[in-house]
Design an enzyme around this catalytic site. Structure first.
Site, PDB file in Angstrom:
ATOM      1  N   GLU A   1      24.852 -30.772  27.003  1.00 31.19           N
ATOM      2  CA  GLU A   1      23.528 -30.271  26.610  1.00 31.19           C
ATOM      3  C   GLU A   1      22.400 -31.291  26.800  1.00 31.19           C
ATOM      4  O   GLU A   1      21.663 -31.603  25.872  1.00 31.19           O
ATOM      5  CB  GLU A   1      23.567 -29.786  25.162  1.00 31.19           C
ATOM      6  CG  GLU A   1      24.584 -28.677  24.931  1.00 31.19           C
ATOM      7  CD  GLU A   1      24.677 -28.235  23.474  1.00 31.19           C
ATOM      8  OE1 GLU A   1      23.884 -28.729  22.648  1.00 31.19           O
ATOM      9  OE2 GLU A   1      25.543 -27.401  23.171  1.00 31.19           O
TER      10      GLU A   1
ATOM     11  N   ASP B   1      31.347 -16.188  24.036  1.00 29.68           N
ATOM     12  CA  ASP B   1      31.439 -15.227  22.939  1.00 29.68           C
ATOM     13  C   ASP B   1      30.270 -14.262  23.091  1.00 29.68           C
ATOM     14  O   ASP B   1      29.348 -14.505  23.877  1.00 29.68           O
ATOM     15  CB  ASP B   1      31.464 -15.886  21.549  1.00 29.68           C
ATOM     16  CG  ASP B   1      30.342 -16.900  21.319  1.00 29.68           C
ATOM     17  OD1 ASP B   1      29.249 -16.739  21.900  1.00 29.68           O
ATOM     18  OD2 ASP B   1      30.551 -17.857  20.561  1.00 29.68           O
TER      19      ASP B   1
ATOM     20  N   HIS C   1      27.168 -18.480  25.402  1.00 28.53           N
ATOM     21  CA  HIS C   1      27.012 -17.829  24.098  1.00 28.53           C
ATOM     22  C   HIS C   1      26.062 -16.643  24.286  1.00 28.53           C
ATOM     23  O   HIS C   1      24.851 -16.804  24.373  1.00 28.53           O
ATOM     24  CB  HIS C   1      26.475 -18.818  23.063  1.00 28.53           C
ATOM     25  CG  HIS C   1      27.435 -19.926  22.764  1.00 28.53           C
ATOM     26  ND1 HIS C   1      28.655 -19.675  22.184  1.00 28.53           N
ATOM     27  CD2 HIS C   1      27.365 -21.264  22.970  1.00 28.53           C
ATOM     28  CE1 HIS C   1      29.304 -20.826  22.034  1.00 28.53           C
ATOM     29  NE2 HIS C   1      28.546 -21.802  22.499  1.00 28.53           N
TER      30      HIS C   1
ATOM     31  N   ASN D   1      28.319 -30.042  30.830  1.00 29.81           N
ATOM     32  CA  ASN D   1      28.372 -28.742  30.160  1.00 29.81           C
ATOM     33  C   ASN D   1      27.042 -28.469  29.457  1.00 29.81           C
ATOM     34  O   ASN D   1      26.443 -29.381  28.864  1.00 29.81           O
ATOM     35  CB  ASN D   1      29.513 -28.775  29.116  1.00 29.81           C
ATOM     36  CG  ASN D   1      29.785 -27.417  28.507  1.00 29.81           C
ATOM     37  OD1 ASN D   1      29.894 -26.421  29.210  1.00 29.81           O
ATOM     38  ND2 ASN D   1      29.907 -27.377  27.192  1.00 29.81           N
TER      39      ASN D   1
ATOM     40  N   GLU E   1      32.434 -21.722  26.598  1.00 33.01           N
ATOM     41  CA  GLU E   1      32.309 -21.302  25.201  1.00 33.01           C
ATOM     42  C   GLU E   1      31.886 -19.839  25.083  1.00 33.01           C
ATOM     43  O   GLU E   1      30.987 -19.492  24.321  1.00 33.01           O
ATOM     44  CB  GLU E   1      31.317 -22.209  24.462  1.00 33.01           C
ATOM     45  CG  GLU E   1      31.669 -23.683  24.544  1.00 33.01           C
ATOM     46  CD  GLU E   1      30.687 -24.588  23.812  1.00 33.01           C
ATOM     47  OE1 GLU E   1      29.913 -24.075  22.969  1.00 33.01           O
ATOM     48  OE2 GLU E   1      30.698 -25.803  24.067  1.00 33.01           O
TER      49      GLU E   1
END
Length: 393
Positions: A174, A283, A250, A215, A281
């Site tokens: 990030e 979701d 996300h 990432n 990640e």
């Protein structure tokens, strides 16, 4: 004899009908074995049950001090695992010169014993970084040379401890804003953007055999993807030791209409650098998003009100159907890019332990994962598995 021939014929017919069924994959990792790696994040209570005095309830995922029953589903459906929190700097290196590998060792040892590959998450990240890392004894920011020394010592010590047991690392996490500019973190304030290639240099020196990743979140936004790829392009051209560039993923169902085209662009843009990409990640929050929030900046918080938590008892069938349609469309797009995708990773196994229940509004009831609150696969799991059968046929 005729009667017996009929019985034998019927038995053979039944057997022939069953052969394709037995030959079909029944788990995510088996279904996508020829496409990409499948991974899942794991919390510390899924690794080992704890006593109340030892629990760290401030971490997401603490929905019970013993979640070890999840382990069977983890090993059935996923070939790679990543620790949700216990390998981050604030846990593993809480004070200068002090390392605590207790939880991380438990996680890695259990994963290796089960034949799982391990991804270390993460080495350099502005969030969940130990408070001492950027400051001297007087509370002032350290010099560039001191921060370089601390970064190298941290990366080298952690990677040396797990060498031969951890297969890949999120080296930097990030580092960019959504507009594609560098995040003005404390790392950046002291070293500028040089801290990114330095981190990869130190990591490669510590373990030349490990895969090394960058990432970030919000990689569906063209401005961010363009900023990230523009930054890494000259570094990769000069031989930077980076294996892949990852996208967290996300997602929010309210905003899902453009995700397929947006991530199609992102995958193509990263592939043009000559390195693969991955989702680290994934979701899908199905709850209302009244603030128009996106991304995964963990410092962002909004106030809970009942109207923002409408599915306390269960998820309505029409919302579940909409989510399932999105997942199938999304995976069909991913399958088209399988040659450029290294891994598909999900964040949290089940709806109960998902961080989306507490982010960005604490205390809600979300349904963001592929497994229900009892860790049973939802119908969408078999639907996704079925996509690979259709492609092969």
């Amino acid at each position: 004899m005729g009667r017996y021939r009929i019985k034998i014929f019927l038995l053979l017919a039944c057997a022939l009908q069953m052969i394709p069924v037995f030959g079909q994959p029944t788990t995510l990792k088996d279904a996508f074995r020829d496409y990409w790696r499948m991974s899942i994040s794991v919390n510390q209570w899924q690794v080992k049950a704890e006593t109340p005095s030892n629990s760290q309830a401030e971490y997401t995922g603490m929905v019970g001090l013993d979640q070890t029953s999840d382990w069977d589903m983890i090993t059935r459906h996923f070939g790679w695992v990543v620790a949700e929190n216990c390998m981050k700097c604030e846990v593993i290196h809480p004070k200068e010169g002090v390392y605590d590998f207790t939880l991380a060792d438990q996680f890695v040892d259990k994963a290796r014993a089960a034949g799982l590959k391990v991804l270390g998450h993460c080495l350099i990240w502005h969030s969940q970084c130990a408070p001492w890392f950027h400051f001297d004894e007087e509370g002032k920011l350290v010099s560039p040379e001191v921060l370089k020394k601390r970064m190298k010592e941290h990366i080298t010590t952690v990677m040396a401890h797990f060498k031969g047991r951890v297969d890949a690392w999120d080296v930097v996490n990030e580092a960019f804003e959504d507009d594609g500019t560098p995040r003005k973190s404390l790392f950046w304030q002291i070293l500028g953007s040089d801290y990114i290639p330095l981190a990869f240099q130190y990591a490669h020196e510590a373990d030349p055999t490990a895969e090394l990743y960058y990432n970030d979140f919000s990689m569906n936004k063209a401005s961010k993807v363009d900023g990230v790829t523009a930054f890494f392009r000259p570094l990769i051209d000069k031989g930077m030791p980076i294996t892949a560039i990852g996208m967290q993923g996300h997602l929010i169902l309210e905003d899902a209409a453009d995700y397929v085209s947006q991530y199609d662009y992102a995958i193509r843009s990263i592939a043009a650098l000559g390195v693969p990409t991955f989702f680290s990640e994934l979701d899908l929050s199905v709850l209302p998003n009244p603030y128009g929030f996106s991304g995964a900046n963990v410092s962002d918080r909004f106030t809970y009100t009942p109207d923002k938590d409408p599915y306390i008892e269960k998820l309505p069938a029409e919302v579940e159907k909409k989510a399932n349609l999105f997942w199938t469309d999304f995976f069909n797009m991913l399958i088209g890019h399988k040659d450029n995708i290294l891994r598909i990773g999900f964040w949290n196994l089940n709806d109960k332990c998902s961080w989306r229940n507490d982010f960005p509004i604490r205390g809600r009831h979300d349904y963001a994962t592929l497994f229900d609150r009892n860790s049973n696969p939802k119908a969408i799991v078999q639907q996704l598995i079925g996509l690979t059968t259709k492609k092969k046929n």
